[in-house]
Design a protein around this motif. Structure first.
Motif, PDB file in Angstrom:
ATOM      1  N   ALA A  31     -24.047  15.603  10.900  1.00 40.04           N
ATOM      2  CA  ALA A  31     -24.762  16.876  10.889  1.00 40.04           C
ATOM      3  C   ALA A  31     -25.040  17.336  12.320  1.00 40.04           C
ATOM      4  CB  ALA A  31     -26.077  16.743  10.126  1.00 40.04           C
ATOM      5  N   PRO A  32     -24.602  18.535  12.696  1.00 39.78           N
ATOM      6  CA  PRO A  32     -24.878  19.034  14.050  1.00 39.78           C
ATOM      7  C   PRO A  32     -26.360  19.361  14.213  1.00 39.78           C
ATOM      8  CG  PRO A  32     -23.873  20.757  12.713  1.00 39.78           C
ATOM      9  CD  PRO A  32     -23.843  19.506  11.878  1.00 39.78           C
ATOM     10  N   GLU A  33     -26.883  19.178  15.432  1.00 38.52           N
ATOM     11  CA  GLU A  33     -28.289  19.447  15.715  1.00 38.52           C
ATOM     12  C   GLU A  33     -28.422  20.172  17.047  1.00 38.52           C
ATOM     13  OE1 GLU A  33     -30.388  15.799  15.812  1.00 38.52           O
ATOM     14  OE2 GLU A  33     -29.982  15.254  13.726  1.00 38.52           O
ATOM     15  N   PRO A  34     -29.396  21.061  17.169  1.00 36.82           N
ATOM     16  CA  PRO A  34     -29.645  21.691  18.468  1.00 36.82           C
ATOM     17  C   PRO A  34     -30.312  20.693  19.408  1.00 36.82           C
ATOM     18  CG  PRO A  34     -31.330  22.369  16.901  1.00 36.82           C
ATOM     19  CD  PRO A  34     -30.320  21.559  16.126  1.00 36.82           C
ATOM     20  N   VAL A  35     -30.214  20.950  20.707  1.00 33.83           N
ATOM     21  CA  VAL A  35     -30.880  20.096  21.692  1.00 33.83           C
ATOM     22  C   VAL A  35     -32.385  20.313  21.617  1.00 33.83           C
ATOM     23  CG1 VAL A  35     -31.164  19.617  24.156  1.00 33.83           C
ATOM     24  CG2 VAL A  35     -28.890  20.123  23.229  1.00 33.83           C
ATOM     25  N   THR A  36     -33.139  19.219  21.623  1.00 35.03           N
ATOM     26  CA  THR A  36     -34.598  19.299  21.694  1.00 35.03           C
ATOM     27  C   THR A  36     -34.996  19.125  23.156  1.00 35.03           C
ATOM     28  OG1 THR A  36     -34.885  18.380  19.472  1.00 35.03           O
ATOM     29  CG2 THR A  36     -36.775  18.269  20.958  1.00 35.03           C
ATOM     30  N   SER A  64     -33.767  27.742  29.384  1.00 30.16           N
ATOM     31  CA  SER A  64     -34.220  27.088  30.610  1.00 30.16           C
ATOM     32  C   SER A  64     -34.489  25.603  30.423  1.00 30.16           C
ATOM     33  CB  SER A  64     -35.483  27.779  31.129  1.00 30.16           C
ATOM     34  OG  SER A  64     -36.532  27.671  30.181  1.00 30.16           O
ATOM     35  N   GLY A  65     -33.830  24.975  29.454  1.00 32.75           N
ATOM     36  CA  GLY A  65     -34.047  23.557  29.235  1.00 32.75           C
ATOM     37  C   GLY A  65     -33.620  22.713  30.425  1.00 32.75           C
ATOM     38  N   ARG A  66     -34.472  21.750  30.811  1.00 33.62           N
ATOM     39  CA  ARG A  66     -34.184  20.908  31.964  1.00 33.62           C
ATOM     40  C   ARG A  66     -33.974  19.441  31.586  1.00 33.62           C
ATOM     41  NH1 ARG A  66     -34.921  23.039  37.126  1.00 33.62           N
ATOM     42  NH2 ARG A  66     -35.887  25.091  37.239  1.00 33.62           N
ATOM     43  N   GLY A 267     -27.572  21.592  29.394  1.00 38.81           N
ATOM     44  CA  GLY A 267     -28.119  22.936  29.564  1.00 38.81           C
ATOM     45  C   GLY A 267     -27.457  23.677  30.712  1.00 38.81           C
ATOM     46  N   ARG A 268     -28.154  24.703  31.191  1.00 41.55           N
ATOM     47  CA  ARG A 268     -27.623  25.548  32.250  1.00 41.55           C
ATOM     48  C   ARG A 268     -27.612  24.814  33.591  1.00 41.55           C
ATOM     49  NH1 ARG A 268     -31.463  30.559  32.131  1.00 41.55           N
ATOM     50  NH2 ARG A 268     -30.636  30.711  34.258  1.00 41.55           N
TER      51      ARG A 268
END
Length: 406
Positions: A31-36, A64-66, A267-268
């Protein structure tokens, strides 16, 4: 198409080799999941009172996830630039639910394994100065059968390490410094050996969903690649999902330093660098005042640590020394020169108010000042959080030269 999970080959009798088997998990069953994102943004809770705070606000975790929950992150830099203070700061924010990200508003438990610093004299006073909830921060040690405290040794103590994280529902573990907690049986300059410690650590982070933040030193190199400057083998930059570099800004007149994220695998890669400095702080103890330091965020930096290092290596003029001034910079220089008090200082709020009247946005003026810190300095006034701006010697000379040219 066959969908078996795999086959097993028997080990040769007396070979001493463990039996292995192939295990295949088909992608359509995962199951795919978004990044927490455990941390997103730019340490906004620490901007209060900063001269640059008006130009900065929290961004969404999606953009803006770091640092992602369940991963390893590294904070690296030379001695004395606040990388350990960054670990203290993140620990304090997590313990009080003030870190922007998935845990914001929910205080979480932190474990801290420190080798070089005293808890009573250094770490606890720093945590107090950072506003930590001390009841949620635990000193992590391993104890022998004789109840003697010993240093955590990775990967030898991995089972104890993971059990402690799970048993106490830990969100963050700080390892300071990480290399000193790697088993002395491992050559930290050999990639394959270091991975024997870091790869299992990454799996522990993934299973527990905790962030493991390692503090690391720089090597004696002189390049501008922040990740490559980490002491030890390449595994120290390859295994972590996030890497942060810390260093001084030689053009800062207020002891400013810069933190740049050089790696963000999930992330970015273009998140802004953060300008900060380490200020002295005093905390009360039952035995009298303890004097310590705390990390103070000044705002977003107009240039990255990589750019600062590249400038230092090439000997070229930095970004803040650009010869051609913008209209906003010219306004600042002219205003400070014209309205400076007996000490040559003006209240930044007065300058910003007049600038708005003349069509300049407050954020643009703040950025313009940041870009010419060699010309315009700042000084905090009293306890009301106000700031004065003034021309440095170089700024005075620049204005004199402009007047002569006119």
């Amino acid at each position: 198409m066959g969908r078996g999970t795999g086959a097993q080959l028997p080990a040769r009798p007396g070979s001493g080799i463990a039996v292995k088997r192939v295990h295949i998990t088909w992608a359509d069953s995962i199951a795919p999941e978004p990044v927490t994102w455990a941390w997103s943004g730019s340490l906004e809770p620490l901007y209060e009172g900063s001269e640059d705070s008006d130009g900065i606000g929290p961004e969404s975790s999606e953009s803006s996830g770091r640092i992602a929950a369940g991963t390893i992150a590294i904070a690296a830099g030379p001695e004395g630039v606040g990388k350990s203070s960054f670990g203290i700061t993140i620990a304090a924010l997590v313990s009080t639910g003030r870190l922007h990200g998935a845990w914001f508003g929910t205080p979480r438990t932190v474990l801290y394994a420190a080798v070089e610093d005293s808890w009573a004299h250094t770490l606890v006073p720093r945590l107090m100065a950072a506003g930590a909830d001390l009841a949620r921060i635990g000193r992590f040690e391993v104890v022998s059968d004789e109840d003697l405290a010993a240093t955590l040794s990775l990967p030898h103590d991995n089972d104890l390490f993971e059990a402690a994280i799970s048993d106490h529902d830990v969100a963050l573990v700080v390892l300071d410094p990480l290399m000193s907690l790697v088993s002395d049986r491992i050559d930290t300059h050999r990639e394959r050996e270091v991975r024997e410690a870091l790869d299992p650590l990454a799996k522990i982070a993934d299973r527990t969903k905790a962030v493991i933040l390692g503090i690391a030193h720089w090597n004696k190199g002189s390049g501008s690649d922040i990740s490559a400057r980490i002491t030890g083998s390449g595994a120290f930059k390859n295994v972590p999902r996030a890497i942060f570099g810390f260093g001084r800004d030689p053009e800062s007149l207020d002891g400013g330093c810069v933190m740049t994220q050089s790696k963000n695998s999930l992330g970015r890669s273009d998140l802004p660098s953060i300008r900060y400095r380490i200020e002295s702080a005093t905390v009360g103890t039952p035995h009298g005042d303890a004097h310590t330091g705390r990390l103070v965020v000044l705002g977003v930096s107009d240039r990255s640590l990589a750019e600062i290092l590249a400038t230092a290596n090439s000997g070229e003029k930095g970004k803040g020394r650009a010869e051609k001034l913008t209209p906003a910079q010219e306004f600042i220089l002219t205003y400070v020169q014209a309205y400076g008090d007996a000490h040559g200082e003006v209240a930044s709020r007065d300058l910003l108010t007049q600038g708005a009247i003349e069509g300049f946005k407050e954020n643009d003026l703040s950025k313009a000042r940041n870009a010419m810190r060699n010309l315009v300095g700042t000084r905090k006034t009293g306890t009301d959080g106000g700031w004065n701006w003034f021309l440095t010697d170089e700024g005075v000379n620049a204005q004199s030269g402009n007047a002569a040219a006119a």
